[in-house]
Design a protein around this motif. Structure first.
Motif, mmCIF file in Angstrom:
data_model
loop_
_atom_site.group_PDB
_atom_site.id
_atom_site.type_symbol
_atom_site.label_atom_id
_atom_site.label_comp_id
_atom_site.label_asym_id
_atom_site.label_seq_id
_atom_site.Cartn_x
_atom_site.Cartn_y
_atom_site.Cartn_z
ATOM 1 N N ALA A 1 24.809 29.820 45.181
ATOM 2 C CA ALA A 1 24.137 28.703 45.839
ATOM 3 C C ALA A 1 23.446 27.775 44.845
ATOM 4 O O ALA A 1 23.366 26.570 45.069
ATOM 5 N N THR A 2 22.952 28.322 43.742
ATOM 6 C CA THR A 2 22.265 27.502 42.745
ATOM 7 C C THR A 2 23.220 26.915 41.718
ATOM 8 O O THR A 2 22.803 26.157 40.845
ATOM 9 N N GLY A 3 24.491 27.275 41.774
ATOM 10 C CA GLY A 3 25.463 26.760 40.824
ATOM 11 C C GLY A 3 25.567 27.567 39.549
ATOM 12 O O GLY A 3 26.296 27.194 38.633
ATOM 13 N N GLU A 4 24.833 28.690 39.466
ATOM 14 C CA GLU A 4 24.938 29.550 38.280
ATOM 15 C C GLU A 4 26.301 30.235 38.217
ATOM 16 O O GLU A 4 26.744 30.611 37.141
ATOM 17 N N ILE A 5 26.920 30.404 39.365
ATOM 18 C CA ILE A 5 28.289 30.890 39.442
ATOM 19 C C ILE A 5 29.104 29.745 40.030
ATOM 20 O O ILE A 5 28.827 29.277 41.137
ATOM 21 N N LYS A 6 30.070 29.283 39.258
ATOM 22 C CA LYS A 6 30.893 28.151 39.674
ATOM 23 C C LYS A 6 32.314 28.623 39.973
ATOM 24 O O LYS A 6 32.837 29.460 39.256
ATOM 25 N N LEU A 7 32.890 28.079 40.998
ATOM 26 C CA LEU A 7 34.276 28.402 41.308
ATOM 27 C C LEU A 7 35.182 27.305 40.763
ATOM 28 O O LEU A 7 34.809 26.140 40.716
ATOM 29 N N SER A 8 36.355 27.701 40.359
ATOM 30 C CA SER A 8 37.325 26.767 39.795
ATOM 31 C C SER A 8 38.254 26.251 40.881
ATOM 32 O O SER A 8 38.632 26.999 41.790
ATOM 33 N N PRO A 9 38.678 24.998 40.787
ATOM 34 C CA PRO A 9 39.672 24.494 41.735
ATOM 35 C C PRO A 9 41.033 25.168 41.560
ATOM 36 O O PRO A 9 41.907 25.002 42.406
ATOM 37 N N THR A 10 41.200 25.965 40.511
ATOM 38 C CA THR A 10 42.455 26.701 40.312
ATOM 39 C C THR A 10 42.495 27.989 41.134
ATOM 40 O O THR A 10 43.543 28.621 41.216
ATOM 41 N N LEU A 11 41.363 28.382 41.734
ATOM 42 C CA LEU A 11 41.287 29.579 42.576
ATOM 43 C C LEU A 11 41.759 29.229 43.976
ATOM 44 O O LEU A 11 41.223 28.318 44.620
ATOM 45 N N ASP A 12 42.766 29.940 44.471
ATOM 46 C CA ASP A 12 43.272 29.728 45.831
ATOM 47 C C ASP A 12 42.336 30.429 46.818
ATOM 48 O O ASP A 12 42.464 31.626 47.066
ATOM 49 N N MET A 13 41.391 29.676 47.344
ATOM 50 C CA MET A 13 40.386 30.245 48.254
ATOM 51 C C MET A 13 41.003 30.753 49.551
ATOM 52 O O MET A 13 40.431 31.620 50.203
ATOM 53 N N SER A 14 42.170 30.252 49.935
ATOM 54 C CA SER A 14 42.788 30.680 51.194
ATOM 55 C C SER A 14 43.287 32.117 51.133
ATOM 56 O O SER A 14 43.527 32.727 52.175
ATOM 57 N N THR A 15 43.439 32.666 49.929
ATOM 58 C CA THR A 15 43.925 34.047 49.804
ATOM 59 C C THR A 15 42.874 34.992 49.241
ATOM 60 O O THR A 15 43.140 36.182 49.099
ATOM 61 N N LEU A 16 41.687 34.487 48.917
ATOM 62 C CA LEU A 16 40.638 35.307 48.304
ATOM 63 C C LEU A 16 40.175 36.406 49.250
ATOM 64 O O LEU A 16 39.952 36.162 50.435
ATOM 65 N N SER A 17 40.035 37.616 48.713
ATOM 66 C CA SER A 17 39.553 38.751 49.493
ATOM 67 C C SER A 17 38.568 39.540 48.638
ATOM 68 O O SER A 17 38.912 39.986 47.538
ATOM 69 N N VAL A 18 37.327 39.701 49.132
ATOM 70 C CA VAL A 18 36.272 40.396 48.400
ATOM 71 C C VAL A 18 35.709 41.497 49.298
ATOM 72 O O VAL A 18 35.325 41.226 50.432
ATOM 73 N N GLN A 19 35.664 42.716 48.767
ATOM 74 C CA GLN A 19 35.067 43.828 49.492
ATOM 75 C C GLN A 19 34.251 44.683 48.526
ATOM 76 O O GLN A 19 34.570 44.753 47.346
ATOM 77 N N ILE A 20 33.228 45.317 49.067
ATOM 78 C CA ILE A 20 32.472 46.299 48.296
ATOM 79 C C ILE A 20 32.803 47.669 48.860
ATOM 80 O O ILE A 20 32.737 47.871 50.079
ATOM 81 N N TRP A 21 33.156 48.583 47.970
ATOM 82 C CA TRP A 21 33.517 49.953 48.326
ATOM 83 C C TRP A 21 32.500 50.901 47.702
ATOM 84 O O TRP A 21 32.056 50.695 46.579
ATOM 85 N N ARG A 22 32.136 51.947 48.435
ATOM 86 C CA ARG A 22 31.224 52.949 47.858
ATOM 87 C C ARG A 22 31.923 54.296 47.867
ATOM 88 O O ARG A 22 32.805 54.570 48.716
ATOM 89 N N ALA A 23 31.520 55.142 46.930
ATOM 90 C CA ALA A 23 32.090 56.492 46.854
ATOM 91 C C ALA A 23 31.724 57.262 48.114
ATOM 92 O O ALA A 23 30.585 57.170 48.605
ATOM 93 N N ARG A 24 32.670 57.997 48.650
ATOM 94 C CA ARG A 24 32.400 58.801 49.851
ATOM 95 C C ARG A 24 31.355 59.850 49.534
ATOM 96 O O ARG A 24 31.308 60.377 48.430
ATOM 97 N N GLY A 25 30.513 60.109 50.490
ATOM 98 C CA GLY A 25 29.490 61.133 50.322
ATOM 99 C C GLY A 25 28.226 60.624 49.674
ATOM 100 O O GLY A 25 27.326 61.384 49.374
ATOM 101 N N THR A 26 28.142 59.290 49.461
ATOM 102 C CA THR A 26 26.911 58.716 48.921
ATOM 103 C C THR A 26 26.250 57.852 49.983
ATOM 104 O O THR A 26 26.904 57.374 50.899
ATOM 105 N N ASP A 27 24.983 57.664 49.857
ATOM 106 C CA ASP A 27 24.259 56.833 50.838
ATOM 107 C C ASP A 27 24.093 55.434 50.345
ATOM 108 O O ASP A 27 24.020 55.120 49.235
#
Length: 108
Positions: free
Chosen positions: A82-108
Motif C-alpha cells: 500500500a505504501t509502494g515499498e513493494i512494487k509490482l511490474s507490468p510484466t506480471l500477469d495479474m490474471s493468473t497470479l495465485s498466492v497462498q500461505i501453507w502451514r505445517a500440519r500439527g502446528t498452531d
C-alpha cells in the motif's frame, strides 16, 4: 510456526525476460524485507515425465519461508504494498497470479 507462502505466477506474453529480471533483482528482495519473511526462492516449471494432464497453469513459483503468525506477515505485506515499498511490474500477469500461505500440519 512453520509456514510457507507459495506464489504461482506467469509473465505477460512475450515478457519473460523482463519479468524474471524484475522478480530476481527487485521483487524477491522487497518481499524478503517484509517482517516475518525469512527467505525466498524462485523456481520455474521443469518438463517432467510424470505427466499429469498437460501444461500447468503457472510457469513460475516463488516459495517464501515465514516465521511467526502468517496473518501478521500477510498484513505486513499488504501494508508495504500500500505504501509502494513493494512494487509490482507490468510484466506480471495479474490474471493468473495465485498466492497462498501453507502451514505445517500439527502446528498452531
Amino acid at each position: 510456526m512453520n509456514s510457507k507462502m507459495l506464489v504461482f505466477s506467469n509473465a505477460v506474453a512475450g515478457q519473460d525476460d523482463a519479468f524474471n529480471d524484475w522478480y530476481d533483482n527487485v521483487h524477491l528482495a522487497e518481499v524478503v524485507e517484509v517482517p516475518g519473511v525469512i527467505k525466498g526462492e524462485r523456481y520455474e516449471i521443469a518438463p517432467s515425465a510424470l505427466g499429469g494432464g498437460g501444461e500447468p497453469p503457472h510457469r513460475y513459483l516463488a516459495v517464501y519461508e515465514l516465521s511467526g503468525d502468517p496473518d501478521e506477515v500477510a498484513k505486513a505485506f499488504g501494508a508495504k504494498a500500500a505504501t509502494g515499498e513493494i512494487k509490482l511490474s507490468p510484466t506480471l500477469d495479474m490474471s493468473t497470479l495465485s498466492v497462498q500461505i501453507w502451514r505445517a500440519r500439527g502446528t498452531d
